[in-house]
Design an enzyme around this catalytic site. Structure first.
Site, PDB file in Angstrom:
ATOM      1  N   LYS A 125      48.606  -3.114  20.459  1.00  0.00           N
ATOM      2  CA  LYS A 125      48.196  -3.643  21.742  1.00  0.00           C
ATOM      3  C   LYS A 125      46.668  -3.697  21.742  1.00  0.00           C
ATOM      4  CE  LYS A 125      49.413  -3.027  26.466  1.00  0.00           C
ATOM      5  NZ  LYS A 125      48.991  -4.425  26.502  1.00  0.00           N
TER       6      LYS A 125
ATOM      7  N   ASN B 242      52.829 -14.214  30.738  1.00  0.00           N
ATOM      8  CA  ASN B 242      52.433 -12.849  31.063  1.00  0.00           C
ATOM      9  C   ASN B 242      51.008 -12.809  31.573  1.00  0.00           C
ATOM     10  OD1 ASN B 242      50.356 -11.312  29.243  1.00  0.00           O
ATOM     11  ND2 ASN B 242      51.434 -12.687  27.854  1.00  0.00           N
TER      12      ASN B 242
ATOM     13  N   GLY C 197      46.858  -8.339  31.767  1.00  0.00           N
ATOM     14  CA  GLY C 197      45.468  -7.969  32.022  1.00  0.00           C
ATOM     15  C   GLY C 197      44.952  -6.935  31.041  1.00  0.00           C
TER      16      GLY C 197
ATOM     17  N   ASN D 226      40.589 -10.057  19.433  1.00  0.00           N
ATOM     18  CA  ASN D 226      41.162 -10.889  20.480  1.00  0.00           C
ATOM     19  C   ASN D 226      39.995 -11.605  21.139  1.00  0.00           C
ATOM     20  OD1 ASN D 226      42.125 -11.972  22.832  1.00  0.00           O
ATOM     21  ND2 ASN D 226      43.245 -10.148  23.473  1.00  0.00           N
TER      22      ASN D 226
ATOM     23  N   CYS E 299      39.253 -13.190  25.422  1.00  0.00           N
ATOM     24  CA  CYS E 299      38.739 -12.448  26.565  1.00  0.00           C
ATOM     25  C   CYS E 299      37.533 -13.179  27.139  1.00  0.00           C
ATOM     26  CB  CYS E 299      38.270 -11.059  26.144  1.00  0.00           C
ATOM     27  SG  CYS E 299      39.450 -10.165  25.179  1.00  0.00           S
TER      28      CYS E 299
ATOM     29  N   THR F 188      48.227 -16.914  23.107  1.00  0.00           N
ATOM     30  CA  THR F 188      49.062 -17.625  24.085  1.00  0.00           C
ATOM     31  C   THR F 188      48.361 -18.863  24.639  1.00  0.00           C
ATOM     32  OG1 THR F 188      48.188 -16.213  25.825  1.00  0.00           O
ATOM     33  CG2 THR F 188      50.287 -15.564  24.841  1.00  0.00           C
TER      34      THR F 188
ATOM     35  N   GLY G  39      53.489 -17.645  16.950  1.00  0.00           N
ATOM     36  CA  GLY G  39      53.768 -18.496  18.105  1.00  0.00           C
ATOM     37  C   GLY G  39      55.218 -18.938  18.046  1.00  0.00           C
TER      38      GLY G  39
ATOM     39  N   GLY H  41      56.219 -12.164  17.866  1.00  0.00           N
ATOM     40  CA  GLY H  41      55.706 -11.736  19.158  1.00  0.00           C
ATOM     41  C   GLY H  41      56.788 -11.553  20.193  1.00  0.00           C
ATOM     42  N   THR H  42      56.872 -12.529  21.083  1.00  0.00           N
ATOM     43  CA  THR H  42      57.808 -12.443  22.207  1.00  0.00           C
ATOM     44  C   THR H  42      59.242 -12.142  21.789  1.00  0.00           C
ATOM     45  OG1 THR H  42      56.364 -13.926  23.424  1.00  0.00           O
ATOM     46  CG2 THR H  42      58.617 -13.753  24.224  1.00  0.00           C
TER      47      THR H  42
END
Lengths: 308, 251
Positions: free
Chosen positions: A45, A69, A72, A126, A129, A192, A244, A266-267
């Site tokens: 994460k 999603n 945050g 990441n 952001c 995403t 993806g 992922g998902t």
């Protein structure tokens, strides 16, 4: 026994199946479902310098063949990660990549310094952001900003540096090249898509509306991801990690065909928590049954017949 | 190469499915021999062609079968409502912490389909519990449970007390004198019951419901905010809950 390993510069994995950031927690949560140490790598994460409470409104909603999603980036913060999660990952021999999220260039650099000091073997930036110091534009949407970010992190971090690209840009090639030119060891694509999920109902003369604005993921985004990997492959020399909408071995082969060296699930981990282990097993069986001794052989075949 | 069966992912056969109230269904699923659950825990059911599993409280576990009560509201529940006896259900569970099953006088409060887990709790506690429940009208009361509920209120007065179950809570508490209250239902009902319990200085356990993406504690999609001794923190409904102390929740 077939050889599933991936060796591309600093990107070294025992097999090409990784799990995507935000869908696998800090890995130990999945021990009820799979042997986590079998994975090519777990991407943690996103970790920020300070703990983040995340968003307070509705965070998830299902859409056709996927979900939105708006978590945050809730996370425990780097200090707690190093103190509590890192020893568990190491003790259990789990190959992992630490996903880093910052709100400014200096935060990424500080995080990277901490990773270097703690001998973290691989990090994934990441870059979706918002950059608080420049109008909250995402780092990953501007090639020059991204280049500077990668360069600054590279200066303090010697492990495998992966940059996770956002698809929400016009020319992803420029962003990928900026990462490569400034020292990234690999890129992963895609993060995403921006989306809005809505459930509208009409009952007793009244509408009610449930809605989440955030990152769109799941099976529906696979064509976008394949398209992005295909474009990146035309210009990049560093390895591309594809992700993806992957939910089957067939999907993995498709990403190999357009040039991915490894993939992230992922998902699909939410829908089927043991999917990553199943895909590793299926891939090994497929290769064995069809005479592929190494992953490179399989990839070469997949890439060398012309698409119709 | 064999894929080892893991404990948390289950497949079970549908042994019964029927409509038990307006848009409300009861499904019974045969589970593995080593399955065990307690009231307040839930199962997360895979619905064909859907990304997110749907979580449902377990309404009963008896004779190797679990019962799940659900209301047909959207695509997921419509899929489950169309299952037939003999079909296979893919589910994760039992998940979550569940109610404390301490043998103390417990007032079990349910609202709508939320009656399911508190019915299960009452069954386990036996003589130590009283079950009260509220519904919109008599057509919303699952017929299989009607005789098991000690007091019913309906919003329109079509059966039992007229009004919300909240309106009757003071009287029920004063009459039954419970050592604690356990409740499941819509968010507003949970909040109001927790407030009533606080007024009466009775501990209250609430079973929360939230849209879940993973139902195993990794995605942080279903968090609620807790205040534990002044420390504000998020907790996930699926893993840390779904049962929380009413006084800890930041409503």
């Amino acid at each position: 026994m077939v050889d599933l390993s991936v060796k591309r510069g600093k990107l070294i994995l025992k097999n090409p199946i990784m799990t995507a950031s935000g869908t696998f927690g800090y890995a130990d949560e999945f021990e009820d479902f799979i042997d986590v140490s079998k994975l090519g790598a777990v991407v943690t994460k996103a970790i920020s310098l300070k703990p983040r409470p995340g968003n307070s409104w509705n965070r998830v909603i299902e859409v056709t063949s996927g979900m939105i999603n708006s978590i945050g980036l809730e996370n425990v913060g780097v200090e707690k990660f190093i103190a509590e999660k890192l020893p568990v990952l190491r003790e259990k021999n789990i190959n992992f990549v630490m996903n880093l999220a910052g709100s400014g260039m200096d935060e990424y650099v500080e995080l990277a310094r901490i990773c270097e000091a703690n001998k973290i073997g691989a990090v994934e930036l990441n870059v979706s952001c918002p950059n608080v110091k420049s109008g909250c534009l995402e780092f990953g949407t501007d090639a020059r900003t991204l280049g500077e970010l990668v360069k600054s992190v590279r200066e303090v971090y010697n492990g495998c540096l992966i940059v996770k690209l956002t698809p929400n840009v016009t020319r992803i090639e420029d962003i990928g090249l900026a990462a490569q030119e400034n020292g990234a060891d690999a890129v992963s694509a895609i993060n995403t898509l921006k989306g809005l999920g809505m459930k509208l109902s009409f009952k007793n003369g009244k509408f009610s509306r449930e809605q989440v604005i955030g990152g769109f993921s799941g099976m529906a985004v696979k064509p976008v991801a394949l398209g992005v990997v295909n474009r990146l492959k035309q210009v990049l020399e560093i390895p591309i990690i594809g992700l993806g909408g992957i939910s089957s071995m067939q999907d993995v082969l498709e990403f190999f065909a357009v040039g991915a060296e490894a993939v992230q699930i992922g998902t699909a981990n939410f829908t089927t928590p043991d999917i990553s282990e199943r895909i590793i097993d299926e891939l090994a069986v497929f290769m064995e049954e069809n005479g592929f001794e190494t992953l490179d052989e399989l990839k070469a075949v997949l890439r060398h017949f012309p698409p119709r | 190469m064999t894929i080892e069966k893991n404990k948390k992912m289950n497949k079970g056969e549908v042994t019964q499915i029927e409509r038990v109230a307006n848009e409300m269904f009861l499904i019974k699923i045969k589970v593995a021999a080593d399955f065990n659950s307690r009231p307040g825990q839930f199962v997360s059911i895979l619905c064909d062609n859907h990304t997110m599993r749907r979580p449902f409280s377990i309404m009963n576990f008896e004779n190797g079968e679990i019962s799940v009560l659900f209301k047909k509201k959207g695509e997921g529940t419509a899929y489950i409502a169309c299952l037939n006896v003999g079909d296979t259900v893919d589910f994760i569970g039992p998940q979550g912490n569940g109610f404390h099953c301490a043998p103390e006088k417990t007032l079990c409060v349910g609202a709508g389909v939320g009656v399911a887990p508190v019915y299960y709790l009452k069954k386990v506690l036996g003589d130590n519990a009283k079950l009260v429940a509220g519904f919109q009208n008599e057509n919303e009361i699952p017929f299989c449970l009607q005789s098991e509920i000690d007091f019913i209120a309906t919003d329109d007065g079509s059966l039992g007390g007229h009004g919300s179950i909240i309106d009757y809570l003071d009287a029920q508490i004063n009459e039954y004198k419970p050592a604690r209250i356990c409740v499941c239902g819509p968010h507003i009902v949970l909040k109001l019951v927790a407030e009533k319990a606080k007024q009466h200085c009775i501990p209250c356990e609430v079973a929360m419901e939230k849209t879940m993406a993973c139902s195993i504690g990794v995605c942080r999609g279903c968090v609620v905010t807790l205040n534990r001794n002044g420390k504000i923190d998020n907790a996930s409904v699926c893993k840390d809950g779904p049962v929380f102390l009413g006084e800890e929740i930041v409503w």
